[in-house]
Write an enzyme that holds these catalytic residues in place. Sequence first.
Site, short mmCIF file in Angstrom:
data_model
loop_
_atom_site.label_atom_id
_atom_site.label_comp_id
_atom_site.label_asym_id
_atom_site.label_seq_id
_atom_site.Cartn_x
_atom_site.Cartn_y
_atom_site.Cartn_z
CD GLU A 242 -2.32 -1.24 2.57
OE1 GLU A 242 -1.54 -1.65 3.37
OE2 GLU A 242 -3.32 -2.08 2.62
CD GLU B 174 -4.98 -4.62 3.92
OE1 GLU B 174 -6.26 -4.75 3.15
OE2 GLU B 174 -4.67 -3.27 4.52
CG ASP C 126 -3.03 -2.60 14.52
OD1 ASP C 126 -3.18 -2.56 15.54
OD2 ASP C 126 -1.28 -2.12 13.71
CG PHE C 127 -4.60 -2.56 8.42
CD1 PHE C 127 -4.81 -2.11 9.39
CD2 PHE C 127 -3.69 -1.23 7.79
CE1 PHE C 127 -4.71 -0.72 10.41
CE2 PHE C 127 -3.81 0.37 8.61
CZ PHE C 127 -4.55 0.52 9.39
CG HIS D 54 -4.83 2.86 14.15
ND1 HIS D 54 -6.06 2.38 14.11
CD2 HIS D 54 -5.20 2.83 12.24
CE1 HIS D 54 -6.43 2.28 12.90
NE2 HIS D 54 -6.29 2.68 12.05
#
Lengths: 342, 336
Positions: free
Chosen positions: B29, B54, B79-80, B123
């Site tokens: 990203e 993702e 976190d993602f 986050h």
Amino acid sequence: MPFNLWLLYALMLKSRLFEEAIAKLWYDGLISGEMHLGTGEEAIIAGIVSQLREGDAMALDHRGTAALLMRGVDPVSILRELLGYPDGLCRGMGGHMHLFSKEHLAASSGIVGAEGPTATGFALSAQYAHPGTIAVAFFGEGAMNQGMMMESMNLAAAWNLPVLFVCKDDGWSITTQSESLTGGDLNERARGLGIPAVEVDGCDLSGIWEASQLAIERARSGQGPSFLHARCVHLEGHFLGFQLLRIARNPLREMPDIALPLTRSILRPRGGALRERAAGLKKVLSAVFSTLRDPRRDSANDPIQHARKTLLSYPVRLNDFEDQIKQEISDVFASALAEVPS
Amino acid sequence: MKTLFFTQAIDDAIAQAMVDDPRIIVFGEDVPLLRRNLLVRFGPKRVRGTPISESAFLGAGVAAAMAGLRPVVELYMVDFLGVCMDALLNHAAKVEAFSGGKWTAPVVLRIPCGGGYGDGGQHEQSLWGWLAHIPGLTVLVPSTPADAGGLMLAALQHDGPVIFLEHKFLSETWLEFLGSGARRTVHYDVPAEGTKGTVPHKWEPIPVGKALLRRQGEDVTIVSVGLSVHHALETAKTLEKEGISAGVVDLRTVSPLDKTAVCEAVAQTGRLLVVDEDYEGFGLSGELAAVVLEAGISFKYARVCTEGTIPYARHLEDQILPNTERIYKSVRKLME
């Protein structure tokens, strides 16, 4: 409910003034972390949120302040949350990306695309236990490329759930132009999943209001989900301090730190062929050139200026009206900032 | 020797490896902006931006690695990973075992982690213990620019999936991008030795799974990783003035764990304090206690970890994340 421009303009202006004052607190260092404002998307939010009723739910992205404010969440409590105070909306635990109001059935998430499953689940509860109520998902076009968003749209279509999927398309997936990352047309994508899609201009308040009225009515009467695609411009970019806008607003200060290492990298021996390096440079420059103009300078991007044009026919009333709203927001800030917890 | 910032060191090591190995490509990203210096040197075929998808691009990175490439896949925040865990848990981590050891997925995930700048609990997580729990994944968490570059080179040469975590407090660019956003009105307690330091002119790989004794100590061994290593070192200095000699072990690699280094240090001091920015329960801190117990060493134990969901308000997160005050109190208690 009939379309009422004064009422909608009030919602939009309140939200704009509220968020502009938030920006000031953020720049003053009183608000921590990232800050994603919704300035520029007020017409989309106002046109839809003003039509929600008690029992309707909202799934919000990392930019949910405007929707919560317009839904009637106490602005002082939102502000005190952003300031991290114990009596804030979420007791200082959530912050601006993770705002929740159980009584309004409104949940935010900083995970791109999470609004899809959340709205779908709220809609399942609505369909099962509270027929006639609906759920709205607000998200950007970047979220359209998340698997969970597409899966949610399919699930909502398969189960005929009362959801309004609202895509606020500003053309940017953070710092990358979405067009370069997206296959096909987003409306066609929704239609391919069996969901009616409507294209609206994100600055056209009445267009948004009418399109969402139909979609909301469809959902309330058990006819399933709809997809609304509205283009808009985020006046502050992805978040406050957005690097690309910083370059546009202050090139002399920002460019040296970027240009020097970039030039050094282009000239470094070993690596890609000249053609590859030129193609790489073109990519970097295209992102910079696309934001060379500050979106705030172009009033055509601003839904509030847009709505205001019609109201200018009533200059005296408008003046008083705006003064009253300014006073209201100023009182909110005075009240929110009055008492600092020890 | 030259001096680089933390993120510069990682980019520099990647650039060196890209020159030597055409199989290395970088994508993720906002990579065109974030890795613009690699993009203009190696071109858009090797340095690419991805949609915010993702599951697709991490999964694709795993399979591209199986098919012979050496992808560096970037995510915005650890976190993602919640969005795309399947690619790691059920694919990257399993290929080698499922193929009877005949096939691996040499993919490197480069991901920022960690908190302390008021971005909230979605986050700011660390999650290395959660990742290290899965057999088949290598988890690296460097604490200095020199280690960051050397470990990145090792990751790129490693024949399996590696998760390389870059703490946002050590990274000048991440903290600026996410924390301050060009404001001069916010301040963060950033450790100078962690964010900028001398690095070799030519990078050499730092062996995976090797901890480093950052400070010798007689009375207590503090084992830590990432940003917390610097908090531990700072506290050790304070304790020295009070007559307590605290050693600090920087794990550098969470998985595989350097059991020998930890056990040797704890055997000498008889006291173990784990300082771990990841969650307290079911993670690295408990694992370290188990490892030393299994070695038959008798010792006193305490831990300073992240207790619960990380709050948004900075004064609240300061209390929940490991800090020098909590480390100091724990050591004093261990010494009673």
